[in-house]
Design a protein around this motif. Sequence first.
Motif, PDB file in Angstrom:
ATOM      1  N   GLU A 193       0.826  -1.204   0.000  1.00  0.00           N
ATOM      2  CA  GLU A 193       0.000   0.000   0.000  1.00  0.00           C
ATOM      3  C   GLU A 193       0.860   1.253   0.000  1.00  0.00           C
ATOM      4  O   GLU A 193       0.551   2.240  -0.675  1.00  0.00           O
ATOM      5  CB  GLU A 193      -0.929   0.004   1.219  1.00  0.00           C
ATOM      6  CG  GLU A 193      -1.953  -1.095   1.250  1.00  0.00           C
ATOM      7  CD  GLU A 193      -1.453  -2.358   1.923  1.00  0.00           C
ATOM      8  OE1 GLU A 193      -2.275  -3.259   2.164  1.00  0.00           O
ATOM      9  OE2 GLU A 193      -0.236  -2.448   2.195  1.00  0.00           O
TER      10      GLU A 193
ATOM     11  N   GLY B 281      -3.860   3.219   1.563  1.00  0.00           N
ATOM     12  CA  GLY B 281      -5.098   2.840   2.240  1.00  0.00           C
ATOM     13  C   GLY B 281      -5.032   1.431   2.805  1.00  0.00           C
ATOM     14  O   GLY B 281      -4.527   0.507   2.168  1.00  0.00           O
ATOM     15  N   ARG B 282      -5.578   1.272   4.018  1.00  0.00           N
ATOM     16  CA  ARG B 282      -5.601  -0.030   4.684  1.00  0.00           C
ATOM     17  C   ARG B 282      -6.943  -0.219   5.375  1.00  0.00           C
ATOM     18  O   ARG B 282      -7.668   0.737   5.614  1.00  0.00           O
ATOM     19  CB  ARG B 282      -4.480  -0.139   5.714  1.00  0.00           C
ATOM     20  CG  ARG B 282      -3.102  -0.138   5.105  1.00  0.00           C
ATOM     21  CD  ARG B 282      -2.036  -0.251   6.163  1.00  0.00           C
ATOM     22  NE  ARG B 282      -0.706  -0.264   5.570  1.00  0.00           N
ATOM     23  CZ  ARG B 282       0.414  -0.267   6.282  1.00  0.00           C
ATOM     24  NH1 ARG B 282       0.356  -0.247   7.595  1.00  0.00           N
ATOM     25  NH2 ARG B 282       1.581  -0.272   5.678  1.00  0.00           N
TER      26      ARG B 282
ATOM     27  N   ALA C 271      -4.598   6.976   9.022  1.00  0.00           N
ATOM     28  CA  ALA C 271      -5.476   7.800   8.184  1.00  0.00           C
ATOM     29  C   ALA C 271      -6.574   8.452   9.011  1.00  0.00           C
ATOM     30  O   ALA C 271      -6.874   9.637   8.847  1.00  0.00           O
ATOM     31  CB  ALA C 271      -6.074   6.951   7.070  1.00  0.00           C
TER      32      ALA C 271
ATOM     33  N   VAL D  13      -5.807   9.292   0.573  1.00  0.00           N
ATOM     34  CA  VAL D  13      -5.612   7.897   0.959  1.00  0.00           C
ATOM     35  C   VAL D  13      -5.750   7.059  -0.308  1.00  0.00           C
ATOM     36  O   VAL D  13      -6.811   7.037  -0.944  1.00  0.00           O
ATOM     37  CB  VAL D  13      -6.643   7.461   2.022  1.00  0.00           C
ATOM     38  CG1 VAL D  13      -6.374   6.024   2.464  1.00  0.00           C
ATOM     39  CG2 VAL D  13      -6.588   8.399   3.228  1.00  0.00           C
TER      40      VAL D  13
ATOM     41  N   ALA E  41      -6.054   3.945  -2.701  1.00  0.00           N
ATOM     42  CA  ALA E  41      -6.497   2.567  -2.854  1.00  0.00           C
ATOM     43  C   ALA E  41      -5.760   1.938  -4.032  1.00  0.00           C
ATOM     44  O   ALA E  41      -4.847   2.543  -4.591  1.00  0.00           O
ATOM     45  CB  ALA E  41      -8.007   2.528  -3.053  1.00  0.00           C
TER      46      ALA E  41
ATOM     47  N   LEU F 176     -13.681   6.267   4.599  1.00  0.00           N
ATOM     48  CA  LEU F 176     -12.332   5.756   4.828  1.00  0.00           C
ATOM     49  C   LEU F 176     -12.359   4.263   5.115  1.00  0.00           C
ATOM     50  O   LEU F 176     -11.476   3.520   4.682  1.00  0.00           O
ATOM     51  CB  LEU F 176     -11.686   6.496   6.006  1.00  0.00           C
ATOM     52  CG  LEU F 176     -10.878   7.748   5.727  1.00  0.00           C
ATOM     53  CD1 LEU F 176     -10.434   8.379   7.033  1.00  0.00           C
ATOM     54  CD2 LEU F 176      -9.678   7.438   4.851  1.00  0.00           C
TER      55      LEU F 176
ATOM     56  N   LEU G  98     -13.417   2.662   1.632  1.00  0.00           N
ATOM     57  CA  LEU G  98     -12.393   2.994   0.641  1.00  0.00           C
ATOM     58  C   LEU G  98     -12.710   2.364  -0.721  1.00  0.00           C
ATOM     59  O   LEU G  98     -11.969   1.514  -1.217  1.00  0.00           O
ATOM     60  CB  LEU G  98     -11.009   2.551   1.130  1.00  0.00           C
ATOM     61  CG  LEU G  98      -9.818   3.299   0.502  1.00  0.00           C
ATOM     62  CD1 LEU G  98      -9.863   4.768   0.873  1.00  0.00           C
ATOM     63  CD2 LEU G  98      -8.506   2.683   0.948  1.00  0.00           C
TER      64      LEU G  98
ATOM     65  N   SER H  40      -9.515   5.603  -4.326  1.00  0.00           N
ATOM     66  CA  SER H  40      -8.657   6.550  -3.621  1.00  0.00           C
ATOM     67  C   SER H  40      -9.500   7.726  -3.135  1.00  0.00           C
ATOM     68  O   SER H  40     -10.370   8.223  -3.858  1.00  0.00           O
ATOM     69  CB  SER H  40      -7.535   7.033  -4.538  1.00  0.00           C
ATOM     70  OG  SER H  40      -6.676   5.962  -4.857  1.00  0.00           O
TER      71      SER H  40
END
Length: 310
Positions: free
Chosen positions: A15, A114-115, A129, A142, A144, A274, A277, A280
């Motif tokens: 990521e 992103g996680r 984030a 963030v 993706a 978030l 997600l 992005s």
Amino acid sequence: MAWNPIVVGVDDSAESRRAVALAWKIAEAVGAPLIAVHAVPDLWLAGGLDEMPVMLPEIRDTLIRDARKQIERLLAEVLPAEARPRLEVRSGAPAFAIAEVARARGAELVVLGGRVHGPLARGLGRSTAHYLVRTLDVPLLVVAQPREPFTRVLTALDLSDASVPTLKTAERFAELLHGELRIAHVVEPLRLMYLPIAPFDQEGFALRSSEALDRLLAPLAPVVRENAVVRTGPAAETIVEEARTWRADLLVVGSHGKGWVDRLLLGSTTERLLNALPTSLLVVPFALRARRSAHRRVARRAKPRTKART
């Protein structure tokens, strides 16, 4: 006009590699320096040894030196040589390190990979984030899993005071990416103390919302206004569906900076996005920036004035 520095958080994850690659693409396009930030974890706190108040300087310096070598090798895979010297390695939590560098360098944008995190970790602020969304006064991107080409920009407007800066940021990125801009507004179902709402009340509310969106978009080019849609349903879920259906590459939303208790118990629309997600996500922190500007104005008015010497 060149941007201020772009700050990107870096670790050894896939990521993070995606985030660095996209951050460099943006930095190169706008002529901004890219600053990579890596945080070396506090080993005592990570191991639950709270009785150790500080990390010994010798150990900290060794960990930072070893981490720098590791991250430099990683950056060599995704960044050209001219971008790699701007690496800052600090000890502590990644969220704190990134926030400190962003503020110290006057960052224009912060970028993260992103996680997915569990709800308890998000509520307690252990997601980098989520913490940065709550505290930064600059946009947070963030990243993706990106598609190519990365050109389709969707912005969700709620008709609050955050709508104008959110829309301007979305236009800015659509122009930067040489892409298409789509505007979505979600009309949520009316609720009043758990009492049923008459259908005509809901219809009237939806009509007034559409008229307000038309007024907001009136100054824009016709092609942009024609690419605006109004959807009905729960805000976060409906925005996620629109992003996936339209195959957006970037979703731009405004953050209102709710109190942490509200976010812990209920979760804001931004933070739900978030969590999901769908693509992005670029978060524009309108409320926090507006509050700080207001505080500065109040402080200037309250500052005593000195009389000029005669």
